[in-house]
Design a protein around this motif. Structure first.
Motif, short mmCIF file in Angstrom:
data_model
loop_
_atom_site.label_atom_id
_atom_site.label_comp_id
_atom_site.label_asym_id
_atom_site.label_seq_id
_atom_site.Cartn_x
_atom_site.Cartn_y
_atom_site.Cartn_z
N UNK A 110 2.86 32.18 44.73
CA UNK A 110 2.74 30.89 44.04
C UNK A 110 2.63 29.76 45.05
N UNK A 111 2.36 28.57 44.54
CA UNK A 111 2.26 27.39 45.39
C UNK A 111 3.62 26.71 45.49
N UNK A 112 3.72 25.74 46.38
CA UNK A 112 4.97 25.00 46.53
C UNK A 112 5.31 24.22 45.26
N UNK A 113 4.28 23.80 44.53
CA UNK A 113 4.50 23.07 43.28
C UNK A 113 5.15 23.98 42.24
N UNK A 114 4.74 25.25 42.21
CA UNK A 114 5.25 26.20 41.22
C UNK A 114 6.61 26.78 41.60
N UNK A 115 6.91 26.81 42.90
CA UNK A 115 8.09 27.52 43.39
C UNK A 115 9.39 26.97 42.82
N UNK A 116 9.52 25.65 42.75
CA UNK A 116 10.77 25.06 42.26
C UNK A 116 11.08 25.51 40.84
N UNK A 117 10.11 25.37 39.93
CA UNK A 117 10.35 25.72 38.54
C UNK A 117 10.60 27.21 38.37
N UNK A 118 9.87 28.03 39.13
CA UNK A 118 10.04 29.48 39.02
C UNK A 118 11.45 29.89 39.43
N UNK A 119 11.90 29.42 40.61
CA UNK A 119 13.22 29.83 41.11
C UNK A 119 14.32 29.28 40.22
N UNK A 120 14.14 28.07 39.72
CA UNK A 120 15.13 27.47 38.82
C UNK A 120 15.29 28.32 37.56
N UNK A 121 14.18 28.69 36.95
CA UNK A 121 14.22 29.49 35.73
C UNK A 121 14.76 30.89 36.00
N UNK A 122 14.29 31.51 37.08
CA UNK A 122 14.73 32.87 37.42
C UNK A 122 16.23 32.90 37.69
N UNK A 123 16.75 31.85 38.35
CA UNK A 123 18.18 31.79 38.65
C UNK A 123 18.99 31.62 37.36
N UNK A 124 18.50 30.78 36.45
CA UNK A 124 19.18 30.59 35.17
C UNK A 124 19.25 31.90 34.38
N UNK A 125 18.18 32.67 34.43
CA UNK A 125 18.12 33.93 33.69
C UNK A 125 18.73 35.09 34.46
N UNK A 126 19.23 34.81 35.67
CA UNK A 126 19.81 35.84 36.54
C UNK A 126 18.83 37.01 36.73
N UNK A 127 17.58 36.64 37.00
CA UNK A 127 16.53 37.65 37.16
C UNK A 127 16.59 38.34 38.51
N UNK A 128 17.31 37.77 39.47
CA UNK A 128 17.43 38.36 40.80
C UNK A 128 18.75 37.93 41.42
N UNK A 148 21.95 22.07 44.71
CA UNK A 148 22.77 21.71 43.55
C UNK A 148 23.23 22.93 42.77
N UNK A 149 22.35 23.93 42.66
CA UNK A 149 22.65 25.13 41.86
C UNK A 149 23.32 26.24 42.66
N UNK A 150 23.47 26.04 43.97
CA UNK A 150 24.10 27.04 44.86
C UNK A 150 23.43 28.41 44.71
N UNK A 151 22.11 28.44 44.81
CA UNK A 151 21.34 29.68 44.64
C UNK A 151 21.27 30.43 45.98
N UNK A 152 21.65 31.71 45.99
CA UNK A 152 21.54 32.50 47.23
C UNK A 152 20.09 32.57 47.70
N UNK A 153 19.85 32.12 48.92
CA UNK A 153 18.47 32.03 49.39
C UNK A 153 18.41 32.10 50.90
#
Length: 341
Positions: A110-128, A148-153
């Motif tokens: 994906x592009x940098x524009x798409x990355x934020x929304x994808x990771x935000x949604x995936x983290x909310x859904x605990x997809x990874x 802000x969301x303390x996502x492991x990265x």
């Protein structure tokens, strides 16, 4: 109660008893813990195989709230394997480490524009469980959201802006220093550099390293001896011709990558200039062209497979220890001397 003749299901207690360890140790082995010795890991796995023990991974992951999945978010395109062979090497290193620890690696393009929304949604859904992110797709918005969301990265590559990101990178400035020092040690007295555009941060960091060494040794670098263009063979050819058009030509050329080096070598051959007797040539990375060009090129090599291994290890540590924080350079570049110098 099992019916007559029906085989009893093997349990984790059976594995622990035969392996001579606790059930907690067996659990740690299945979860890929680094706190268990390799000898114990091998023994437990051997017993699991002998007893034909297959834990219910789905149930275990549900209990631990783990997906056993790591997502690598990057930007890919057609011919990506050829245009960016580093990426494939890194992925192979990641996959090796993660598979050893029972994790799956998923690649998302994906592009940098798409990355934020994808990771935000995936983290909310605990997809990874965690996300390895290539620097090509990061943004300030992504940085703020992950913080802000303390996502492991883990970001692969040094962000070109001040950030909260955890990142690892290769010290390309050091790589540039090694290239310049080698040519000076070989007797070169004037060096040229041909690289990518100013937006190509890897090339610019390598140039910074080259210039720091030349300044330290009081070696003057004429303005026309530093050429910037596209990271392509044709551009390397044209930049080399531009350098050769000077009244006094350098006796060493540093090429920012293999593609530029390919064009450089062709330009020197067409101009009747011998390598290395007339001009020495050095580049970075050991593929895809360094070993097949004539003469074979001396390189400052970056072990991208090891980079992937380090990334895999780090993201697993980050999952276990959320407060772990690092912004550092790893995987030290090494010099491979061949015919071109």
């Amino acid at each position: 109660m099992a019916q007559k003749g029906q085989k009893m299901a093997v349990t984790i207690k059976d594995v622990a008893k035969q392996a001579g360890v606790s059930t907690a140790t067996v659990s740690k082995v299945m979860n890929g813990s680094y706190s268990i010795s390799q000898e114990t890991i091998d023994r437990v796995k051997k017993v699991m195989q002998e007893l034909d023990y297959h834990p219910n991974l789905r149930a275990r992951n549900f209990v631990t709230q783990s997906t056993k999945t790591i997502v690598f978010v990057t930007s890919l395109g057609k011919n990506a394997g050829f245009a960016n062979p580093h990426m494939f090497e890194m992925v192979c290193g990641m996959e090796y480490v993660l598979t050893e620890k029972g994790y799956s690696l998923v690649i998302k393009n994906m592009s940098s524009v798409e990355a934020r929304d994808y990771i935000h949604k995936a983290a909310e859904e605990k997809a990874a469980d965690g996300y390895i992110i290539h620097a090509a797709v990061i943004s300030k918005e992504l940085d703020e959201m992950i913080f802000q969301e303390s996502i492991p990265h883990l970001v692969i590559g040094n962000p070109n802006f001040t950030s909260h990101f955890c990142w690892i990178d290769i010290d390309n400035r050091l790589a540039g220093e090694l290239a310049a020092k080698h040519l000076l040690e070989q007797g070169c007295q004037s060096l040229a550099f041909i690289g990518g555009t100013e937006e190509d941060k890897i090339s610019m960091h390598r140039l910074d390293g080259v210039l720091s060494v030349l300044n330290e040794h009081d070696v003057l670098v004429p303005k026309d001896y530093v050429q910037r263009g596209e990271s392509q063979c044709d551009s390397g050819y044209e930049m080399t011709k531009e350098i050769l058009s000077n009244k006094v030509r350098p006796d060493g050329i540093i090429c920012a990558n293999n593609y530029i080096a390919y064009g450089c070598v062709n330009a020197l051959h067409h101009a009747g200039i011998e390598i290395p007797s007339d001009i020495r040539v050095i580049t970075f990375d050991d593929y895809p062209f360094s070993q097949i060009l004539k003469p074979q090129l001396t390189v400052v090599n970056i072990d991208m497979y090891d980079m992937g291994i380090q990334a895999g290890k780090y993201i697993l540590q980050k999952i276990r220890k959320p407060n772990l924080y690092a912004q550092s350079y790893i995987t030290i570049p090494t010099l491979i001397v061949r015919q071109s110098t």
